[in-house]
Design a protein around this motif. Structure first.
Motif, PDB file in Angstrom:
ATOM      1  N   ARG A 118     -11.627  -1.020   0.850  1.00 45.08           N
ATOM      2  CA  ARG A 118     -10.936   0.352   1.034  1.00 45.08           C
ATOM      3  C   ARG A 118     -11.443   1.023  -0.362  1.00 45.08           C
ATOM      4  O   ARG A 118     -12.055   0.287  -1.095  1.00 45.08           O
ATOM      5  CB  ARG A 118      -9.451   0.431   1.152  1.00 45.08           C
ATOM      6  CG  ARG A 118      -8.817  -0.369  -0.258  1.00 45.08           C
ATOM      7  CD  ARG A 118      -7.628   0.544  -0.462  1.00 45.08           C
ATOM      8  NE  ARG A 118      -7.884   1.983  -1.146  1.00 45.08           N
ATOM      9  CZ  ARG A 118      -6.957   2.815  -0.878  1.00 45.08           C
ATOM     10  NH1 ARG A 118      -5.748   2.610  -0.189  1.00 45.08           N
ATOM     11  NH2 ARG A 118      -7.214   3.801  -1.666  1.00 45.08           N
ATOM     12  N   LYS A 121      -9.409  12.232  -2.459  1.00 42.82           N
ATOM     13  CA  LYS A 121      -8.231  11.749  -3.142  1.00 42.82           C
ATOM     14  C   LYS A 121      -6.850  13.020  -2.971  1.00 42.82           C
ATOM     15  O   LYS A 121      -7.274  14.120  -3.582  1.00 42.82           O
ATOM     16  CB  LYS A 121      -8.238  11.458  -4.641  1.00 42.82           C
ATOM     17  CG  LYS A 121      -8.962   9.978  -4.814  1.00 42.82           C
ATOM     18  CD  LYS A 121      -8.586   8.895  -3.943  1.00 42.82           C
ATOM     19  CE  LYS A 121      -7.279   8.342  -3.846  1.00 42.82           C
ATOM     20  NZ  LYS A 121      -7.027   7.358  -3.067  1.00 42.82           N
ATOM     21  N   PRO A 122      -6.080  12.570  -2.638  1.00 38.12           N
ATOM     22  CA  PRO A 122      -4.824  13.410  -2.045  1.00 38.12           C
ATOM     23  C   PRO A 122      -4.066  13.251  -3.470  1.00 38.12           C
ATOM     24  O   PRO A 122      -3.156  12.355  -3.572  1.00 38.12           O
ATOM     25  CB  PRO A 122      -4.145  13.118  -0.993  1.00 38.12           C
ATOM     26  CG  PRO A 122      -4.370  11.647  -0.652  1.00 38.12           C
ATOM     27  CD  PRO A 122      -5.823  11.061  -1.376  1.00 38.12           C
ATOM     28  N   GLU A 142     -10.646   7.696   3.317  1.00 35.06           N
ATOM     29  CA  GLU A 142      -9.485   8.602   4.059  1.00 35.06           C
ATOM     30  C   GLU A 142     -10.326   9.997   3.852  1.00 35.06           C
ATOM     31  O   GLU A 142     -10.821  10.637   3.088  1.00 35.06           O
ATOM     32  CB  GLU A 142      -8.343   8.760   2.749  1.00 35.06           C
ATOM     33  CG  GLU A 142      -7.534  10.051   3.047  1.00 35.06           C
ATOM     34  CD  GLU A 142      -6.076  10.146   2.483  1.00 35.06           C
ATOM     35  OE1 GLU A 142      -5.805   9.076   1.472  1.00 35.06           O
ATOM     36  OE2 GLU A 142      -5.369  11.081   2.503  1.00 35.06           O
ATOM     37  N   GLN A 171      -9.210   6.927   7.474  1.00 33.51           N
ATOM     38  CA  GLN A 171      -7.713   6.946   7.205  1.00 33.51           C
ATOM     39  C   GLN A 171      -7.231   8.175   7.184  1.00 33.51           C
ATOM     40  O   GLN A 171      -7.912   9.242   6.666  1.00 33.51           O
ATOM     41  CB  GLN A 171      -7.652   6.073   5.701  1.00 33.51           C
ATOM     42  CG  GLN A 171      -6.349   6.140   5.185  1.00 33.51           C
ATOM     43  CD  GLN A 171      -6.289   5.448   3.718  1.00 33.51           C
ATOM     44  OE1 GLN A 171      -6.658   3.999   3.890  1.00 33.51           O
ATOM     45  NE2 GLN A 171      -5.568   5.857   2.835  1.00 33.51           N
ATOM     46  N   GLY A 226      -4.144  10.016   5.620  1.00 36.82           N
ATOM     47  CA  GLY A 226      -3.121   9.765   4.299  1.00 36.82           C
ATOM     48  C   GLY A 226      -1.666  10.359   5.062  1.00 36.82           C
ATOM     49  O   GLY A 226      -1.486  11.021   5.762  1.00 36.82           O
ATOM     50  N   ALA A 227      -0.745   9.627   4.134  1.00 41.15           N
ATOM     51  CA  ALA A 227       0.353  10.028   4.409  1.00 41.15           C
ATOM     52  C   ALA A 227       0.810  11.281   4.396  1.00 41.15           C
ATOM     53  O   ALA A 227       1.687  12.049   5.150  1.00 41.15           O
ATOM     54  CB  ALA A 227       1.435   9.333   3.133  1.00 41.15           C
ATOM     55  N   ARG A 228       0.126  11.956   3.515  1.00 44.35           N
ATOM     56  CA  ARG A 228       0.222  13.586   3.252  1.00 44.35           C
ATOM     57  C   ARG A 228      -0.283  14.516   4.574  1.00 44.35           C
ATOM     58  O   ARG A 228       0.022  15.483   4.659  1.00 44.35           O
ATOM     59  CB  ARG A 228      -0.081  13.930   1.903  1.00 44.35           C
ATOM     60  CG  ARG A 228       0.501  13.517   0.997  1.00 44.35           C
ATOM     61  CD  ARG A 228      -0.157  13.505  -0.242  1.00 44.35           C
ATOM     62  NE  ARG A 228       0.837  12.898  -1.416  1.00 44.35           N
ATOM     63  CZ  ARG A 228       0.535  11.468  -1.623  1.00 44.35           C
ATOM     64  NH1 ARG A 228      -0.002  10.731  -0.843  1.00 44.35           N
ATOM     65  NH2 ARG A 228       1.099  10.697  -2.339  1.00 44.35           N
ATOM     66  N   LYS A 278      -1.363   6.833   8.294  1.00 49.99           N
ATOM     67  CA  LYS A 278      -0.389   6.273   7.306  1.00 49.99           C
ATOM     68  C   LYS A 278       1.018   7.101   7.587  1.00 49.99           C
ATOM     69  O   LYS A 278       0.570   8.325   8.211  1.00 49.99           O
ATOM     70  CB  LYS A 278      -0.706   6.466   6.118  1.00 49.99           C
ATOM     71  CG  LYS A 278      -1.955   5.509   5.802  1.00 49.99           C
ATOM     72  CD  LYS A 278      -2.615   5.499   4.137  1.00 49.99           C
ATOM     73  CE  LYS A 278      -1.920   4.232   3.740  1.00 49.99           C
ATOM     74  NZ  LYS A 278      -2.101   4.232   2.313  1.00 49.99           N
ATOM     75  N   ARG A 302       3.677   2.706   4.695  1.00 50.60           N
ATOM     76  CA  ARG A 302       3.312   2.664   3.223  1.00 50.60           C
ATOM     77  C   ARG A 302       4.234   3.091   2.634  1.00 50.60           C
ATOM     78  O   ARG A 302       4.265   3.296   1.526  1.00 50.60           O
ATOM     79  CB  ARG A 302       2.001   3.547   3.092  1.00 50.60           C
ATOM     80  CG  ARG A 302       2.026   4.777   3.738  1.00 50.60           C
ATOM     81  CD  ARG A 302       2.930   5.849   3.168  1.00 50.60           C
ATOM     82  NE  ARG A 302       2.468   6.440   1.740  1.00 50.60           N
ATOM     83  CZ  ARG A 302       3.016   6.648   0.858  1.00 50.60           C
ATOM     84  NH1 ARG A 302       4.399   6.847   0.921  1.00 50.60           N
ATOM     85  NH2 ARG A 302       2.571   7.340  -0.261  1.00 50.60           N
ATOM     86  N   HIS A 307       1.023   1.403  -2.181  1.00 49.94           N
ATOM     87  CA  HIS A 307       1.616   2.702  -2.216  1.00 49.94           C
ATOM     88  C   HIS A 307       3.017   2.536  -1.988  1.00 49.94           C
ATOM     89  O   HIS A 307       3.665   3.611  -2.420  1.00 49.94           O
ATOM     90  CB  HIS A 307       1.054   3.866  -1.357  1.00 49.94           C
ATOM     91  CG  HIS A 307      -0.345   4.106  -1.715  1.00 49.94           C
ATOM     92  ND1 HIS A 307      -1.581   3.121  -1.511  1.00 49.94           N
ATOM     93  CD2 HIS A 307      -0.794   4.880  -2.674  1.00 49.94           C
ATOM     94  CE1 HIS A 307      -2.648   3.727  -1.857  1.00 49.94           C
ATOM     95  NE2 HIS A 307      -2.372   4.548  -2.724  1.00 49.94           N
ATOM     96  N   GLU A 346      -4.490  -2.327  -3.199  1.00 47.66           N
ATOM     97  CA  GLU A 346      -5.388  -1.637  -4.047  1.00 47.66           C
ATOM     98  C   GLU A 346      -5.837  -2.762  -5.232  1.00 47.66           C
ATOM     99  O   GLU A 346      -4.924  -3.526  -5.624  1.00 47.66           O
ATOM    100  CB  GLU A 346      -4.655  -0.621  -4.558  1.00 47.66           C
ATOM    101  CG  GLU A 346      -4.841   0.596  -3.657  1.00 47.66           C
ATOM    102  CD  GLU A 346      -4.234   2.051  -4.223  1.00 47.66           C
ATOM    103  OE1 GLU A 346      -4.828   3.044  -3.898  1.00 47.66           O
ATOM    104  OE2 GLU A 346      -3.523   2.013  -5.290  1.00 47.66           O
TER     105      GLU A 346
HETATM  106  C1  PEP Z   1      -4.196   5.871  -0.258  1.00 51.49           C
HETATM  107  O1  PEP Z   1      -4.332   4.852   0.430  1.00 51.49           O
HETATM  108  O2  PEP Z   1      -5.282   6.082  -1.218  1.00 51.49           O
HETATM  109  C2  PEP Z   1      -3.474   6.880  -0.341  1.00 51.49           C
HETATM  110  C3  PEP Z   1      -3.444   8.044  -1.082  1.00 51.49           C
HETATM  111  O3  PEP Z   1      -2.147   6.589   0.195  1.00 51.49           O
HETATM  112  P1  PEP Z   1      -0.944   7.328   0.966  1.00 51.49           P
HETATM  113  O4  PEP Z   1      -1.788   8.371   1.894  1.00 51.49           O
HETATM  114  O5  PEP Z   1      -0.182   6.278   1.886  1.00 51.49           O
HETATM  115  O6  PEP Z   1      -0.325   7.827  -0.174  1.00 51.49           O
END
Ligand code: PEP
Ligand code: MN
Length: 339
Positions: free
Chosen positions: A127, A132-133, A165, A182, A184-186, A207, A237, A272, A298
């Motif tokens: 991964r 990045k969020p 992601e 991926q 992500g959660a958001r 996620k 997560r 996370h 991670e």
């Molecule tokens: C990630 O896996 O890098 C991440 C940002 O995870 P999540 O969306 O679960 O916060």
């Protein structure tokens, strides 16, 4: 609604049945030939269908209404586990996969060093975040396209499939050589993104949102599967609760629940979920014991200097030690680590 078909129903009879259902009730059908029985799922407005009319058909053994709003992802529609193949590894087929690597791709040296270390310890996939969020717009936002190039280089070096992601539809072309995309959660409820990924053939690691229920996670998976892509891994997560001792609260019970109500493989991200490196081992072991098909962990070659999520990242040495225990638990539970 699901139709359980008689074992002796011929292909021609099933075809006639499907045509009759389309014409009579204006519904979509989804045929699944399982190991024990064949099931025809009806998708659409089935509320006005008179079940007795369907029962009169020779090919039909039984008819059941499905109350849940998720259909394609429902185990009632598809009793056998979905198994997703990624570069010879199988997610969901009774083996455990461990996806490991840094939160963010930061540099060639950081990524390749970490990738080689996680491979040596037994990780089955790599991964690394390129997009990045981040909660703050002033925090490191990822290397973007350059990060994906480095992940592809790491794949060539190690032979590990890569997971990264997607945050925007505008970037989809950059993901051509990514093995698992991926969400992500958001973005779990970014429905336009989910619809587009439904047209992709790539496996999707979806996620769970920070404040979303299990049913909402399944409805998001339904958006992807409704577009034709059934290669979805559901990832727990951690969810936001009143507890502040951990970054989120890992909902371990989501694992057996998801595996009961859905045929899709399940992953757990203890990193996370907890935000604390020392909790990765116990939470990983709990997740494997609960029946997860994959873990996402991670790992950073130098967590103290990580540009994101250093506090929850394991060093390669720590990861190696955690992997020894994960392997033992995986053997014990009868879901051994994928080679
Ligand atoms: C990630 O896996 O890098 C991440 C940002 O995870 P999540 O969306 O679960 O916060
Ligand atoms: Mn992270």
């Amino acid at each position: 609604m699901i139709l359980i078909l008689k074992k002796n129903a011929s292909e021609k009879q099933v075809e006639d049945l499907v045509n009759w259902l389309h014409e009579s009730f204006n519904v979509q059908t989804n045929l699944v030939n399982g190991t024990h029985q064949s099931i025809l799922g009806l998708i659409g407005d089935t509320s006005k269908i008179d079940i007795d009319r369907i029962r009169t058909r020779d090919e039909v053994e039984d008819v059941k209404r499905v109350q849940e709003p998720y259909k394609n992802t429902n185990r009632k529609f598809h009793p056998d586990d979905t198994v997703i193949e990624v570069m010879g590894r199988h997610i969901g087929g009774g083996k455990l996969n461990v996806i490991a690597g840094p939160c963010s791709v930061e540099s060639e040296e950081q990524l390749i060093t970490t990738a080689k270390a996680v491979k040596k310890a037994g990780a089955t996939m790599l991964r690394g975040g390129a997009f990045k969020p981040r909660t703050s717009p002033y925090s490191f936002q990822g290397l973007g396209a350059e990060g994906i190039k480095l992940l592809i280089e790491a794949k060539q070096e190690t032979g590990l499939p890569i997971v990264t992601e997607i945050m925007s539809l505008a970037h989809i072309d950059l993901f051509a050589d990514v093995d698992i995309i991926q969400v992500g959660a958001r973005n779990m409820q970014n429905f336009e993104l989910l619809k587009e990924l439904g047209h992709s053939k790539k496996p999707i690691l979806l996620k769970r949102g920070l404040a979303n229920t299990i049913e909402e996670l399944l409805m998001s998976a339904e958006y992807i599967s409704a577009g034709g892509n059934q290669n979805i891994i559901l990832c727990e997560r951690g969810i936001r609760t009143f507890e502040t001792a951990t970054r989120n609260t890992l909902d371990i019970s989501a694992v057996p629940i998801l595996k009961t109500v859905s045929h899709l493989p399940v992953a757990v991200d203890p990193s996370h979920a907890t935000g604390i490196a020392s909790l990765i081992e116990p939470m990983s072991l709990a997740a494997v014991a609960a029946g997860t098909d994959a873990l996402e962990i991670e790992v950073h070659c130098n967590p103290k200097n990580a540009k994101s999520d250093g506090a929850q990242s394991l060093t390669p040495e720590q990861f190696d030690s955690v992997m020894t225990k994960i392997k033992a638990m995986a053997e014990f539970i009868g879901r051994p680590l994928e080679a």
